[in-house]
Write a protein that holds these residues in place. Structure first.
Motif, mmCIF file in Angstrom:
data_model
loop_
_atom_site.group_PDB
_atom_site.id
_atom_site.type_symbol
_atom_site.label_atom_id
_atom_site.label_comp_id
_atom_site.label_asym_id
_atom_site.label_seq_id
_atom_site.Cartn_x
_atom_site.Cartn_y
_atom_site.Cartn_z
ATOM 1 N N ARG A 66 0.828 -1.211 0.000
ATOM 2 C CA ARG A 66 0.000 0.000 0.000
ATOM 3 C C ARG A 66 0.865 1.265 0.000
ATOM 4 N N THR A 67 1.895 1.273 0.855
ATOM 5 C CA THR A 67 2.747 2.466 0.945
ATOM 6 C C THR A 67 3.580 2.642 -0.317
ATOM 7 N N LEU A 68 4.128 1.554 -0.846
ATOM 8 C CA LEU A 68 4.902 1.637 -2.089
ATOM 9 C C LEU A 68 4.050 2.163 -3.239
ATOM 10 N N LYS A 69 2.801 1.716 -3.293
ATOM 11 C CA LYS A 69 1.881 2.176 -4.337
ATOM 12 C C LYS A 69 1.637 3.677 -4.209
ATOM 13 N N TYR A 106 17.621 -4.111 0.561
ATOM 14 C CA TYR A 106 18.541 -4.697 -0.424
ATOM 15 C C TYR A 106 17.763 -5.408 -1.525
ATOM 16 N N TYR A 107 16.790 -6.240 -1.136
ATOM 17 C CA TYR A 107 16.025 -6.986 -2.137
ATOM 18 C C TYR A 107 15.085 -6.078 -2.920
ATOM 19 N N LYS A 112 14.734 -2.969 -8.451
ATOM 20 C CA LYS A 112 14.729 -1.639 -9.080
ATOM 21 C C LYS A 112 13.822 -0.626 -8.374
ATOM 22 N N LEU A 113 13.600 -0.807 -7.083
ATOM 23 C CA LEU A 113 12.828 0.174 -6.326
ATOM 24 C C LEU A 113 13.773 1.234 -5.761
ATOM 25 N N SER A 114 13.276 2.456 -5.651
ATOM 26 C CA SER A 114 14.066 3.550 -5.082
ATOM 27 C C SER A 114 14.406 3.260 -3.622
ATOM 28 N N LEU A 120 11.504 4.624 3.387
ATOM 29 C CA LEU A 120 10.369 5.303 3.979
ATOM 30 C C LEU A 120 9.214 4.333 4.244
ATOM 31 N N THR A 121 8.980 3.434 3.303
ATOM 32 C CA THR A 121 7.923 2.425 3.452
ATOM 33 C C THR A 121 8.147 1.574 4.696
#
Length: 347
Positions: A66-69, A106-107, A112-114, A120-121
């Motif tokens: 939810r937070t990543l979205k 790390y994963y 390819k996530l910031s 923050l998530t």
């Protein structure tokens, strides 16, 4: 190689602590009696307990996703579930659960996530967990203070203070620009002490991430509905997790205490041991369980109750999350090999 050696050392320490703990707990037990008790457990309640374990992880995956979205990162539920499992595994095998969030980042970075968004998530998710842990424990203490002996009272106070300190640091990381910038300056000083190369370029990169991170933090602070949803999901998550102790209780054939009583006692237990700096709080959790639940279980059944509860609520999840971590590690290993092979072909 250094990271692998450290991982193996943590795993060895984890296994050693398990061995010592169960030796101390069961050295004076009648194993035939224990075997008879465990054989006679009601499997439907064991199954409910295992489902609760998986639901606990699913709730964390929902919060992460939810937070990543909301931060405009695209991930699948399968990926979010992977991050939740990996976080649990490394939290379980490292002192004070210190390895969980770094390995999740790390994963996520591998996917390819910031880094700023993933950090923050996890800060928001962990802050919510700390609030719920403290809140549940303090409310439950009103009804369960009589179960805490002198030593456990000390552990409980220390546990609450450690959780509260962690919460304040997490909130500072989310809300305070000065604290976040101070962390970067500290990191640069440490790099200089160890004479790490290209410090200025690293500092510039960190400061760019900081600006992005602070923009995201402002966005999240203004998105109160997101925080509320995360908090509600975390409450459900912990009720489910604490209820595992009740299903263990029912599996052993007992019925004198209701689910609210058991959940409240388990919340006090969790807050008491959660700050202990040993992998998975192994040893302390078992000892605290015996002390807090000594009026719930007869002495003759206590060893079986400790074993069954820890197998369902902890070791089962460590096993599943370990398998997920190994599979993820092997997949990334194959991807890295393919990338290297392609580079060699181009050369």
């Amino acid at each position: 190689m250094k990271d692998r050696k450290k991982l193996f050392r943590n795993l060895a320490l984890f296994v050693l602590l398990i061995g010592i703990t169960f030796y101390i707990l069961f050295k004076d037990q009648d194993f035939n009696q224990m075997k008879n008790i465990l054989v006679s457990v009601k499997p439907q309640y064991v199954l409910i307990g295992m489902i609760c374990v998986l639901l606990y992880v699913i709730c964390e995956a929902i919060n992460i996703g939810r937070t990543l979205k909301n931060l405009n990162e695209k991930t699948s539920f399968k990926q979010n579930l992977k991050y939740a499992f990996i976080g649990y595994f490394f939290s379980a095998i490292t002192p004070a659960a210190s390895g969980g969030q770094p390995m999740q980042i790390y994963y996520m970075h591998k996917d390819k996530l910031s880094i700023s968004n993933s950090t923050l998530t996890l800060l928001i998710n962990l802050s919510s967990m700390q609030v719920v842990t403290i809140l549940f424990a303090l409310i439950s203490l009103i009804f369960n203070y009589s179960y805490l002996s002198g030593v456990l009272i000390v552990f409980f106070i220390v546990g609450i203070l450690l959780n509260l300190s962690a919460l304040l640091l997490l909130l500072g990381g989310i809300l305070s620009k000065r604290m976040t910038k101070g962390c970067i300056n500290l990191a640069i000083k440490v790099m200089k002490i160890f004479r790490i190369k290209n410090i200025e370029s690293k500092k510039e990169k960190l400061e760019k991430e900081l600006l992005k991170y602070q923009d995201n933090a402002v966005y999240v602070k203004n998105n109160k509905l997101l925080i509320l949803k995360t908090f509600i999901t975390t409450i459900i998550q912990f009720i489910i997790y604490y209820s595992i102790t009740f299903w263990t209780y029912k599996a052993l054939g007992f019925s004198g205490h209701n689910i609210i009583q058991i959940i409240s006692m388990q919340s006090v237990l969790f807050a008491t041991v959660s700050g202990i700096p040993s992998p998975g709080a192994v040893g302390v959790t078992e000892g605290a369980f015996i002390e807090i639940f000594k009026t719930v279980y007869p002495r003759s059944v206590m060893g079986s109750a400790v074993l069954l509860n820890r197998v369902i609520s902890f070791y089962f999840l460590v096993l599943i999350s370990g398998m997920v971590t190994i599979i993820s590690y092997l997949k990334f290993g194959r991807k890295d090999e393919e990338i290297q092979d392609n580079k060699n072909c181009l050369d």
